[in-house]
Design an enzyme around this catalytic site. Structure first.
Site, PDB file in Angstrom:
ATOM      1  N   ASP A  47      -3.178   7.149  -3.249  1.00  0.00           N
ATOM      2  CA  ASP A  47      -3.154   5.906  -2.429  1.00  0.00           C
ATOM      3  C   ASP A  47      -3.798   4.739  -3.253  1.00  0.00           C
ATOM      4  OD1 ASP A  47      -3.396   4.472  -0.243  1.00  0.00           O
ATOM      5  OD2 ASP A  47      -4.998   5.581   0.911  1.00  0.00           O
ATOM      6  N   GLU A  92     -10.821   0.813  -1.157  1.00  0.00           N
ATOM      7  CA  GLU A  92     -10.051  -0.410  -0.628  1.00  0.00           C
ATOM      8  C   GLU A  92     -10.799  -1.398  -0.260  1.00  0.00           C
ATOM      9  OE1 GLU A  92      -6.975   0.943   1.864  1.00  0.00           O
ATOM     10  OE2 GLU A  92      -7.768   2.849   2.389  1.00  0.00           O
ATOM     11  N   HIS A 119      -6.973  11.137   4.846  1.00  0.00           N
ATOM     12  CA  HIS A 119      -8.179  10.513   5.713  1.00  0.00           C
ATOM     13  C   HIS A 119      -9.367  11.572   5.659  1.00  0.00           C
ATOM     14  CE1 HIS A 119      -5.350   7.030   6.006  1.00  0.00           C
ATOM     15  NE2 HIS A 119      -6.599   6.531   5.688  1.00  0.00           N
ATOM     16  N   HIS A 129     -11.692   6.080   1.707  1.00  0.00           N
ATOM     17  CA  HIS A 129     -11.841   7.519   2.537  1.00  0.00           C
ATOM     18  C   HIS A 129     -11.645   8.548   1.462  1.00  0.00           C
ATOM     19  CE1 HIS A 129      -7.464   7.102   1.810  1.00  0.00           C
ATOM     20  NE2 HIS A 129      -7.749   5.933   2.090  1.00  0.00           N
ATOM     21  N   ASP A 178       0.845  -1.017  -0.079  1.00  0.00           N
ATOM     22  CA  ASP A 178       0.058  -0.029   0.047  1.00  0.00           C
ATOM     23  C   ASP A 178       1.040   0.960   0.096  1.00  0.00           C
ATOM     24  OD1 ASP A 178      -2.015   1.863   0.361  1.00  0.00           O
ATOM     25  OD2 ASP A 178      -3.219   0.694   2.035  1.00  0.00           O
ATOM     26  N   GLU A 225      -6.568  -1.612  -4.160  1.00  0.00           N
ATOM     27  CA  GLU A 225      -6.931   0.027  -3.795  1.00  0.00           C
ATOM     28  C   GLU A 225      -6.472   0.793  -4.712  1.00  0.00           C
ATOM     29  OE1 GLU A 225      -4.958   1.938  -0.463  1.00  0.00           O
ATOM     30  OE2 GLU A 225      -6.638   3.320  -0.435  1.00  0.00           O
TER      31      GLU A 225
HETATM   32 CO    CO Z   1      -6.168   4.328   1.504  1.00  0.00          CO
END
Ligand code: CO
Length: 300
Positions: free
Chosen positions: A96, A189, A164, A156, A85, A285
């Protein structure tokens, strides 16, 4: 978002996707986990970006927030299921994204379910879509494969300088009828497991974020605090990065300084998250931008 910022964000997204491909090419049985983390992070910085957060290499029942410490001697085994990640950052523009690497080949159901859940969820994203519907889609894929989504992890919103932000995008139908908005940047995700479908905090913490100014007394805490402010500001960092940069200080003093700042309440710790039933965990994700009738994936 202004056009020039969107262009930069997409460049960062592309660098993230390339970094994940690079991770896939270097993560093999016997490879040092520490070296892999450093190589993946260097790959992103070599493209002219900073990191949204330290690269997470979470293995098997570890779901998230694991990154090696400076003295980590472990290597990947041929049984490992690794969630990579990561995110490339341009100034305050964050991305992300994550993939799962299955070194044994025995966990393809988990990996495929996480990928299918992500692509199905993305296919229904548009302005006006309720968050609960995205969760329902992910939960449906899990059920179809006889797996569980992780209920206390999720996607998020991503706003400038905040990874976030605003909304939590559930991996199940949590009844949240908040609607996605045009132009919103979000990360979706799905996490899939053959365990209980929840994560707990472990005692391992290697990722932190500075949340406020602090008054610390010792010379080492003041040096570490000033270094964090200058180099990481309020973005997540890991003690490993301090060890690399503050070589003269030594790891013992760095850790003591960090502990003092933590005790002063100026750091948010991100403990490693482990599946409650010690089930295997896979994750996929993407970061995307919500549009009127769909979305555009940023991290591809
Ligand atoms: Co994330």
């Amino acid at each position: 978002m202004e056009e020039k910022d969107l262009t930069k964000l997409k460049q960062a997204g592309k660098a993230s996707a390339e970094a994940l491909a690079h991770a896939k090419s270097i993560i093999k049985p016997g490879k040092s986990i520490l070296e892999a983390a450093e190589e993946i992070e260097r790959f992103i910085t070599s493209k002219g970006f900073k990191l949204s957060f330290p690269v997470n290499l979470s293995i098997n029942e570890q779901a998230a927030h694991f990154t090696p410490e400076v003295d980590d001697k472990s290597v990947f085994s041929d049984k490992d299921l690794i969630k990579v990640d990561l995110g490339a950052r341009h100034e305050s523009l964050l991305t992300d994204s994550a993939i799962t690497i299955d070194l044994s080949g025995n966990n393809s159901k988990l990996v495929e379910a996480s990928e299918e859940a992500l692509s199905n969820a993305i296919s229904i994203v548009k302005a006006g879509r309720q968050l609960r519907d995205i969760g329902k889609e992910i939960e449906g894929v899990a059920a179809k494969h006889g797996l569980k989504p992780i209920h206390n992890l999720g996607g998020h919103g991503i706003s400038e300088a905040d990874l976030h932000a605003d909304i939590f995008i559930p991996n199940f139908d949590n009844g949240d009828n908040t609607e996605l908005e045009e132009g919103q940047i979000v990360a979706i995700e799905p996490f899939m497991t053959d365990g209980k479908g929840h994560v707990d905090e472990s005692s391992f913490t290697a990722i932190f974020q500075k949340t406020s100014e602090c008054m610390v007394r010792s010379q080492e805490a003041r040096t570490v605090s000033a270094f964090i402010d200058e180099h990481f500001a309020s973005y997540p960092f890991t003690a490993r990065w301090l060890s690399r940069e503050l070589k003269d200080m030594g790891d013992f003093k760095i850790r003591r300084g960090l502990a003092e700042i933590l005790n002063a309440g100026a750091l948010e710790p991100f403990p490693g998250l482990i599946e409650k039933g010690r089930g295997m965990v896979a994750q996929a994700e993407h970061t995307l931008i919500v549009q009127k009738d769909g979305c555009e994936i940023i991290t591809k």
